[in-house]
Design an enzyme around this catalytic site. Structure first.
Site, PDB file in Angstrom:
ATOM      1  CG  ASP A   1      34.223  42.326  30.048  1.00  0.00           C
ATOM      2  OD1 ASP A   1      35.401  42.464  30.436  1.00  0.00           O
ATOM      3  OD2 ASP A   1      33.717  41.217  29.822  1.00  0.00           O
TER       4      ASP A   1
ATOM      5  NE  ARG B   1      61.465  39.626  19.024  1.00  0.00           N
ATOM      6  CZ  ARG B   1      62.155  39.243  20.094  1.00  0.00           C
ATOM      7  NH1 ARG B   1      61.884  39.739  21.267  1.00  0.00           N
ATOM      8  NH2 ARG B   1      63.105  38.346  19.965  1.00  0.00           N
TER       9      ARG B   1
ATOM     10  CG  MET C   1      40.198  39.988  30.747  1.00  0.00           C
ATOM     11  SD  MET C   1      39.626  39.962  32.447  1.00  0.00           S
ATOM     12  CE  MET C   1      40.571  38.588  33.098  1.00  0.00           C
TER      13      MET C   1
ATOM     14  CD  GLU D   1      38.359  37.423  27.687  1.00  0.00           C
ATOM     15  OE1 GLU D   1      39.192  36.668  28.217  1.00  0.00           O
ATOM     16  OE2 GLU D   1      37.403  37.911  28.316  1.00  0.00           O
TER      17      GLU D   1
ATOM     18  CG  HIS E   1      42.642  37.319  36.088  1.00  0.00           C
ATOM     19  ND1 HIS E   1      42.949  36.313  35.195  1.00  0.00           N
ATOM     20  CD2 HIS E   1      41.342  37.156  36.429  1.00  0.00           C
ATOM     21  CE1 HIS E   1      41.866  35.565  35.023  1.00  0.00           C
ATOM     22  NE2 HIS E   1      40.884  36.045  35.759  1.00  0.00           N
TER      23      HIS E   1
HETATM   24  O1  F6P Z   1      34.205  39.988  34.650  1.00  0.00           O
HETATM   25  C1  F6P Z   1      34.369  39.911  33.290  1.00  0.00           C
HETATM   26  C2  F6P Z   1      35.693  39.261  32.970  1.00  0.00           C
HETATM   27  O2  F6P Z   1      36.735  40.085  33.431  1.00  0.00           O
HETATM   28  C3  F6P Z   1      35.814  38.934  31.497  1.00  0.00           C
HETATM   29  O3  F6P Z   1      36.372  39.972  30.752  1.00  0.00           O
HETATM   30  C4  F6P Z   1      36.681  37.711  31.527  1.00  0.00           C
HETATM   31  O4  F6P Z   1      36.447  36.901  30.414  1.00  0.00           O
HETATM   32  C5  F6P Z   1      36.267  37.020  32.772  1.00  0.00           C
HETATM   33  O5  F6P Z   1      35.796  38.012  33.638  1.00  0.00           O
HETATM   34  C6  F6P Z   1      37.363  36.225  33.454  1.00  0.00           C
HETATM   35  O6  F6P Z   1      36.800  35.570  34.533  1.00  0.00           O
HETATM   36  P1  F6P Z   1      37.586  34.857  35.709  1.00  0.00           P
HETATM   37  O7  F6P Z   1      38.038  35.896  36.662  1.00  0.00           O
HETATM   38  O8  F6P Z   1      36.560  33.963  36.308  1.00  0.00           O
HETATM   39  O9  F6P Z   1      38.744  34.129  35.103  1.00  0.00           O
END
Ligand code: F6P
Length: 367
Positions: A147, A182, A189, A242, A292
């Site tokens: 982040d 589209r 994140m 997000e 992720h």
């Molecule tokens: O580490 C920060 C982060 O990557 C955020 O951007 C995200 O909301 C969160 O971790 C997601 O966490 P987790 O891996 O626990 O789902």
């Protein structure tokens, strides 16, 4: 004199962690430096972040095997090439008022003979390091979070790789978006800070970028999309963090879960926006959550370089007895800042400086 360094990674994993562990280890054990410093080190990796240090039983060999790992040059030789964290991580908060395990944590640090803890983490994990520092435990922090929202540093490990993932995925999306004409809404994140969406969107040339720091008006989003019609542009890419939220509303939660540090799991804003666009216009819209994937894969060149520099600096700080501080990048130079200055706050996007509130994008004037 020999000092025992304990090293752990906490919070979300990211590319660059393994590199930093490697360079802490290599620098600490470098035979040429040992001769100059009159101090030698042992390095122990602690598995699974704060959870490992709370749960390890220092008197039980099996438990020590499970949670502790002797690190030396041979062990860490190739680590900088790989993403994730070879030590494992957790979001355990030993100071969680609902389940305070800080006494056990301190007892274990003492029983294990750890002289200094090198802690790789974001604001939550480093917040624990700061509490320990106040209780007399020697700590040094290394910033990491995709982040990039840690105060006191321009850079946190993992950010550059994540921005590259966003850019590559958007490059891929363009061919399918263009073929079908589209709108694609891409969710990145970034819970509280919009750096990932802003930088990812800017380097991808996204048409609209929505960040948590500036709540958006969905009608304005649709208006911007309509403005492009008739200009031979067949599709548009919207990047939304997000944590982006429509004016007057809260962030969208993926489920009701709250982690040990009190954070809810966010998710769903891209799908919300795509649905609203279809309701209000005749544009066909799709959404995608990068999730992720942004934390996966091997580190970019910049993350490898920063991991190396941050890791080496952490050892310099130990030698100089600069405890209770975090390695940081300030105006392009490596330095350090007190942990006190980086906890309980986040580095958010300065909307006036970097964001175009009319176009919902990065600003087009820099000076
Ligand atoms: O580490 C920060 C982060 O990557 C955020 O951007 C995200 O909301 C969160 O971790 C997601 O966490 P987790 O891996 O626990 O789902």
């Amino acid at each position: 004199m020999t000092m025992k360094i304990g090293i752990l990674t906490g919070g979300g994993d990211c590319p660059g962690l393994n590199g930093a562990i490697k360079w802490v280890t290599k620098t600490a054990l470098d035979p040429r430096l040992v001769a100059k410093r009159f101090i030698s080190f042992e390095v122990t990796g602690i598995a699974d972040g704060w959870r490992g240090l709370v749960e390890v039983d220092p008197t039980d060999p099996k438990s020590r095997d499970r949670y502790l790992r002797h690190l030396d040059e041979e062990v860490v030789r190739t680590w900088d090439r790989y993403g994730g964290t070879n030590l494992g991580t957790s979001r355990t908060n030993p100071f969680n008022p609902q389940n305070d395990r800080s006494e056990k944590l301190i007892e274990n640090i003492k029983k294990l003979g750890i002289d200094v803890l090198v802690v790789l983490g974001g604001e939550d994990t480093l917040g624990v390091a700061y509490k320990l520092h106040k209780l007399g435990i020697r700590t040094v922090g290394i910033p990491k979070t995709i982040d990039n929202d840690l105060m006191g540093t321009e850079y946190s490990l993992g950010f550059d790789t994540a921005v590259n993932v966003i850019m590559e995925e958007i490059d891929r999306l363009r061919t399918t978006a263009g073929s079908h004409g589209r709108i694609f809404v891409v969710e990145t994140m970034g819970r509280h800070a919009g750096w990932l969406a802003l930088h990812g969107g800017e380097c991808s040339g996204a048409y609209i970028i929505l960040i948590p720091e500036y709540p958006f008006d969905i009608d304005r989003v649709c208006e911007l999309l309509r403005e492009r019609r008739g200009r031979e542009i067949k599709y548009s890419i919207i990047v939304a963090s997000e944590g982006a939220k429509p004016e007057g509303q809260q962030e969208l939660l993926r489920n009701g879960k709250i982690d040990d540090f009190g954070h809810p799991t966010l998710g769903g804003i891209a799908s919300y926006i795509a649905t609203e666009i279809e309701k209000r216009t005749d544009f066909e819209s799709r959404s995608l959550i990068l999730s992720h994937l942004q934390r996966g894969g091997s580190p970019s060149a910049n993350d490898r370089l920063m991991a190396r520099r941050f890791g080496m600096t952490a050892v310099d700080m130990i030698i100089n007895e600069d405890f209770g501080r975090m390695v940081s990048l300030v105006r392009g130079e490596i330095t350090s800042v007190p942990l006190k200055e980086i906890v309980d706050k986040l580095k958010l996007v300065d909307v006036e400086k970097y964001y175009d509130k009319e176009r919902y994008n990065g600003r087009r004037s820099i000076l």
